[in-house]
Design a protein around this motif. Structure first.
Motif, PDB file in Angstrom:
ATOM      1  N   SER A 217     -15.521  10.187 -18.769  1.00  0.00           N
ATOM      2  CA  SER A 217     -16.516  10.659 -20.001  1.00  0.00           C
ATOM      3  C   SER A 217     -17.659   9.486 -20.002  1.00  0.00           C
ATOM      4  CB  SER A 217     -15.557  10.460 -21.135  1.00  0.00           C
ATOM      5  OG  SER A 217     -14.982   9.222 -21.446  1.00  0.00           O
ATOM      6  N   CYS A 218     -18.478  10.129 -20.587  1.00  0.00           N
ATOM      7  CA  CYS A 218     -19.972   9.314 -21.050  1.00  0.00           C
ATOM      8  C   CYS A 218     -19.536   7.989 -21.742  1.00  0.00           C
ATOM      9  CB  CYS A 218     -20.704  10.153 -21.814  1.00  0.00           C
ATOM     10  SG  CYS A 218     -21.384  11.679 -21.056  1.00  0.00           S
ATOM     11  N   ILE A 229     -19.307   7.561 -25.194  1.00  0.00           N
ATOM     12  CA  ILE A 229     -20.455   8.109 -26.049  1.00  0.00           C
ATOM     13  C   ILE A 229     -20.624   9.408 -25.885  1.00  0.00           C
ATOM     14  CG2 ILE A 229     -21.601   5.706 -26.327  1.00  0.00           C
ATOM     15  CD1 ILE A 229     -23.459   6.827 -23.761  1.00  0.00           C
ATOM     16  N   CYS A 230     -19.460  10.217 -25.828  1.00  0.00           N
ATOM     17  CA  CYS A 230     -19.329  11.729 -25.568  1.00  0.00           C
ATOM     18  C   CYS A 230     -20.288  12.240 -26.837  1.00  0.00           C
ATOM     19  CB  CYS A 230     -18.138  12.261 -25.603  1.00  0.00           C
ATOM     20  SG  CYS A 230     -17.942  14.016 -25.588  1.00  0.00           S
ATOM     21  N   VAL A 231     -21.378  13.361 -26.335  1.00  0.00           N
ATOM     22  CA  VAL A 231     -22.459  13.850 -27.309  1.00  0.00           C
ATOM     23  C   VAL A 231     -21.725  15.293 -27.321  1.00  0.00           C
ATOM     24  CG1 VAL A 231     -24.130  12.384 -26.794  1.00  0.00           C
ATOM     25  CG2 VAL A 231     -24.109  14.562 -25.654  1.00  0.00           C
ATOM     26  N   GLY A 232     -20.656  15.460 -26.743  1.00  0.00           N
ATOM     27  CA  GLY A 232     -20.207  17.299 -26.965  1.00  0.00           C
ATOM     28  C   GLY A 232     -21.100  18.175 -26.105  1.00  0.00           C
ATOM     29  N   GLU A 531     -14.574  17.796 -27.449  1.00  0.00           N
ATOM     30  CA  GLU A 531     -15.458  17.066 -27.352  1.00  0.00           C
ATOM     31  C   GLU A 531     -16.053  16.472 -28.535  1.00  0.00           C
ATOM     32  OE1 GLU A 531     -13.920  18.904 -23.908  1.00  0.00           O
ATOM     33  OE2 GLU A 531     -14.951  19.775 -25.830  1.00  0.00           O
ATOM     34  N   GLU A 532     -16.078  17.459 -29.488  1.00  0.00           N
ATOM     35  CA  GLU A 532     -16.738  17.199 -31.141  1.00  0.00           C
ATOM     36  C   GLU A 532     -15.902  16.003 -31.694  1.00  0.00           C
ATOM     37  OE1 GLU A 532     -19.532  18.281 -32.910  1.00  0.00           O
ATOM     38  OE2 GLU A 532     -20.014  18.647 -30.754  1.00  0.00           O
ATOM     39  N   TRP A 576     -26.724   7.502 -29.517  1.00  0.00           N
ATOM     40  CA  TRP A 576     -25.810   7.915 -28.113  1.00  0.00           C
ATOM     41  C   TRP A 576     -24.724   8.701 -28.446  1.00  0.00           C
ATOM     42  CZ3 TRP A 576     -24.221   2.054 -26.243  1.00  0.00           C
ATOM     43  CH2 TRP A 576     -25.428   1.601 -25.778  1.00  0.00           C
ATOM     44  N   PHE A 577     -24.372   8.722 -29.808  1.00  0.00           N
ATOM     45  CA  PHE A 577     -23.177   9.909 -30.360  1.00  0.00           C
ATOM     46  C   PHE A 577     -23.775  11.209 -30.841  1.00  0.00           C
ATOM     47  CE2 PHE A 577     -20.410   6.085 -30.294  1.00  0.00           C
ATOM     48  CZ  PHE A 577     -19.457   6.365 -29.400  1.00  0.00           C
TER      49      PHE A 577
END
Length: 928
Positions: A217-218, A229-232, A531-532, A576-577
């Motif tokens: 994941s990011c 730092i997942c942004v979905g 992801e969200e 980032w998020f």
């Protein structure tokens, strides 16, 4: 891994430079170099014409026959997450984020009315997002065709291709955030999916492992550690949980089609070398990596059969042949899939569509991998000693077979079962349970999912309230990640309830309370995804870390978060998020234990408690049988609402305010069905417990008048339940309205006339309501409630029993049960009176009398023995509900509360009989 990515990207750059200037590798091909790559005297025959090699730069050969063949092997062996973390293209696509020039778009926040700039993501309904696998396979097909036509041997063409693909990745990373390049554009993503399936051999298992940053994941490097730092940017992200992504998409025809077409792509690419040259020596010699004048061959014949050139230009023949092979491959595997379906059905194999599809995709991937390594790297492998060739082939075969066995052993149900087991393990840990004292020193982390379920069900000190709390946390997480839209997830939640000994009504009550606290959990318009959820959770963890640092420094949370350096750090993380102002405010409130927010949640729960009590009050004065059944559901809701209120109030720092907020609970304590709530109150902190008991002792008819004022007409109450989440409650509400008026029946047809899939029991009730009639099942359900045995039985279980039962009317003197008869069922006395008697020395000996609510006949059903007494009607008539033995057996197997009630009744009979026998014996001794 970041350093590895940088090194690979630099190596790729060096390779591009070498394509233009390479003074080193050409000497390896000199006839007298002694190198395995030296050119020999024998020519390569192409379309019947001998072709001789001259010394050449090996840059193309190194890339195509060494670097490229290593990629699929490493993906299958080390896993998807390994490749995603080292892939230089993936690294290039993150340049925009790394250097802070990602594209952002204005977005109107409808709640606040403010325009916020949010990270640009690929629109959810765009053609590319819905069809990205086709695009990526098409991209890959163009690239593979380009290899044959242009850049297999041309240094300039290969350098141009490299520069284009790297530039394209950087551009996509600027236009769309997150890993949009990897998920929607990159042609290699298709290869990754096919060669990993549900997981590579050494892929981690994030659904059963507790790690801060999952798989690939990011992430961003911080002073302490990497942070997600997942942004979905996608749903069911393969970088967060590859296996989850696989099972969520395994039934998609798009995925199936790409798998089946890919085999043809591999087959067409490698066999084209033969049908172009007329010999395998052209490919195996590696001549194609340094062929002179590749562009001059584009318009020359591209096919060669039986010693004759076919006058179709290579420019057309190569891509046309590859596409033809892909079409034939698709037809072949589609035919095999249908054959497999017919064969499995003929043999009676209970395989779901998902499982059959999974098997076919796995076999397709295995076939593609095996075919690929029959050719990939062979020009170099064949130059090695025979023992080395055998070892390489053994390694490839062992890896592919191990992956095949491992993949075929997986299934969607097993994955979800393990996921919920892990969630339950975390809840047990959170509650402080230690398994070592029960299981010979084995910790919770050492237990399998099945062992976790059994442990949670049988732990002697794991109370029902703790089981509810564990289930609540898991349900809330499932709702927050959008997984309740899956029928499979709902099934597993039901299985989890069974394992924990909780009922469907427990689930409904918990869901109702969660809906009151956070209505957005049930808002179908909100796109809730894993992801969200991960994006918000990770930002929340960052804020909590900041708060803890402030507390350690002796600074209040709000003051610490307002510091200049802290605000700079927050701005970076929000960027980032992709966190909006509203999300930031909510998360900061949670992290700082915002008393205002907790108070608002408690007030919402208290309001719901009062509303449900007013509805119960109205229904308690209503004669329609549906009223008592819905009231039973309300009581269950109220119990959970009280638990939530007490739990939240205990977290408030202002004890006086907390005590004030919980006082309304006293309004319903002691009312019908709620005496059990006293246990919840008694377990609360002393201040809250005293506040409730004080309010209860002071309660009067005047204090309950608030509830009476809130009450509404019965029909209005019934209508308020027409949109309830429980289909059975909705069916009962519409039944109550339909039997009262033609308008109600029309309402039933309107609401349930759109083909909504209902559970069978609810469907039966609705079917009668559409004709303005009440299903006999509803009447029997209400009649059963008069007995304490059934008062705590789950509503769905009660409906199932009622469906299989019947109402009987017996006149005075009729014998409902006869001594010595087979015990084929039990009875619940609805109204009237009965006597139970046996034949004694002096005639009838009455051993018991029954009134409304009495249960009889159950002892013989439980023991399997004949009737032990006569049961006779002692009033003008008696109305009973006759429950067949099969329904009783099912009830005892499904509902623990029913078992407890029946055993309590049987125990009472036995004690009464023992007391009567003892008294009779004493009397006989006295008379003698």
């Amino acid at each position: 891994m970041r350093s590895v990515r940088v090194v690979l990207l630099l190596a790729w750059g060096a390779l591009i430079v070498a394509l233009f200037y390479d003074p080193l590798t050409a000497w390896l091909t000199l006839p007298d170099s002694g190198s395995p790559f030296r050119i020999g005297d024998d020519p390569v025959v192409i379309q019947g014409v001998p072709r001789y090699s001259t010394p050449y730069s090996m840059t193309n050969r190194i890339f195509w026959t060494i670097a490229v063949p290593l990629v699929p092997f490493s993906i299958m062996l080390l896993g998807h997450e390994f490749w995603r973390r080292v892939c230089p293209l993936s690294h290039a696509s993150q340049f925009a984020r790394t250097f802070g020039f990602e594209r952002k778009l204005p977005n109107l926040n409808r709640k606040t009315g403010r325009v916020e700039r949010v990270l640009a993501l690929l629109p959810s309904q765009s053609w590319l997002r819905r069809n990205h696998l086709y695009f990526q396979l098409g991209f890959l097909t163009v690239g593979v065709s380009g290899r044959i036509l242009f850049y297999n041997s041309s240094h300039v063409a290969l350098a141009a291709a490299f520069i284009f693909i790297i530039s394209f990745a950087i551009f996509v990373g600027f236009v769309y955030g997150g890993k949009s390049w990897c998920n929607y554009f990159c042609p290699t993503a298709v290869v990754q999916q096919i060669y990993t399936g549900p997981g590579g051999l050494f892929d981690s298992k994030p659904h059963i492992e507790r790690v801060a940053v999952k798989q690939s994941s990011c992430r961003a490097s911080t002073a302490s550690a990497d942070r997600s730092i997942c942004v979905g940017c996608t749903t069911n992200c393969p970088d967060i949980d590859l296996e989850n992504n696989y099972w969520k998409t395994v039934d998609l025809d798009q995925k199936r089609n790409v798998y089946y077409l890919f085999f043809g792509l591999v087959f067409g690419f490698y066999t084209y070398y033969f049908i172009y040259s007329g010999t395998w020596d052209y490919y195996m010699s590696g001549f194609w990596t340094h062929e002179s004048d590749p562009f001059g061959a584009l318009l020359k014949p591209g096919l060669y059969f039986d010693g004759h050139s076919i006058p179709v230009p290579k420019l057309v023949a190569a891509p046309a042949y590859i596409v033809l092979c892909m079409v034939l491959s698709f037809a072949l595997f589609l035919g095999l899939e249908r054959l497999y379906e017919r064969c499995s059905s003929a043999r009676g194999l209970a395989l779901s569509k998902t499982q059959r599809r999974h098997h076919m995709l796995t076999i397709s991937g295995f076939a593609s991998f095996t075919l690929f390594y029959a050719f990939a790297g062979r020009p170099n492998i064949l130059l090695m000693p025979s023992i080395a060739v055998k070892l390489i082939d053994l390694a490839i075969a062992a890896t592919s077979v191990a992956w095949l066995i491992s993949s075929l052993a997986r299934n969607a149900d097993l994955y979800r079962h393990e996921s919920l087991g892990h969630a339950l393990r975390l809840e047990l840990k959170r509650m402080g349970f230690r398994s070592e004292e029960f299981l010979d020193g084995r910790s919770l982390d050492q237990l399998s999912a099945d062992e976790i379920y059994v442990l949670a069900k049988t732990l002697p000190n794991f109370s029902v309230d703790q089981k509810r709390n564990a289930y609540r946390a898991i349900l809330a997480d499932t709702l927050a990640t959008g997984q309740t839209r899956s029928s499979e997830s709902l099934k597993l939640l039901r299985d989890l309830r069974v394992q924990l000994g909780l009922s469907d009504s427990d689930h409904d009550a918990i869901a109702h309370a969660l809906g009151v606290e956070d209505p957005s959990l049930f808002n179908s318009d909100l796109a809730r995804t894993v992801e969200e959820h991960a994006r918000r959770r990770n930002y929340r963890e960052f804020v909590i870390d900041l708060v803890q640092k402030g507390l350690a420094a002796g600074v209040a949370p709000k003051a610490w978060l307002a510091r200049t350096e802290t605000l700079a750090s927050i701005r970076q993380m929000r960027n980032w998020f992709n966190i909006s102002d509203e999300e930031h405010g909510e998360i900061v409130g949670e992290a700082t234990n915002d008393q205002k927010r907790s108070t608002e949640r408690i007030e919402a729960l208290v309001h719901s408690l009062k509303w449900t009590e007013s509805a119960r009050f109205t229904l308690s004065h209503e004669n329609r049988p549906e009223a008592s059944l819905i009231a039973k559901t309300i009581v269950k809701w109220q119990a959970q609402l009280v638990r939530e209120i007490v739990h939240l109030a205990a977290t408030l720092e202002d004890a006086a305010r907390a005590a004030e907020l919980v006082r309304p609970i006293a309004l319903i304590l002691g009312t019908e069905g709620n005496s059990a709530l006293l246990k919840t109150i008694d377990a609360a902190p002393a201040a809250l417990r005293d506040a409730v008991h004080s309010a209860r002792t002071q309660a009067s008819s005047a204090s309950y008048f608030e509830i009476i004022e809130m009450s509404r007409p019965a029909d209005v109450v019934f209508r308020s339940f027409l949109d309830d989440r429980d289909a059975l409650v909705r069916a009962l509400a519409v039944s109550a309205l339909a039997t009262e008026s033609a308008e109600g029946a029309a309402l039933a047809r309107e609401i349930f006339g759109h083909g909504e899939a209902l559970p069978p029991l609810a469907e039966e009730i609705v079917a009668s309501a559409k004709h303005g009639e009440r299903s006999p099942m509803v009447t029997i359900m209400a009649e059963l409630l008069v007995s304490s045995v059934f008062s705590r039985v789950d509503l769905s279980v009660l409906a199932e029993i009622a469906r299989r039962s019947s109402i009987e009317i017996h006149p005075e003197g009729a014998q409902i049960c006869r001594y010595g008869e087979s015990s084929d069922g039990m009875f619940v006395l609805v109204h009237g009176e009965t006597i139970a008697w046996v034949a004694g020395e002096n005639g009838r000996e009455i051993i018991g009398r029954g009134g409304a609510g009495t249960v009889f006949g159950e002892l013989g059903v439980i023991s399997g023995r004949p009737r032990s007494a006569f049961v006779e009607v002692a009033s003008e008539e008696a109305c009973v509900v006759a429950i067949p033995r099969s329904a009783v057996d099912d009830l005892l197997g499904r509902d623990a509360s029913a078992v407890q009630s029946i055993l309590k009744t049987v125990t009472g009979y036995l004690l009464d009989n023992m007391a009567a026998a003892s008294a009779k014996a004493k009397q006989e001794l006295q008379t003698s």
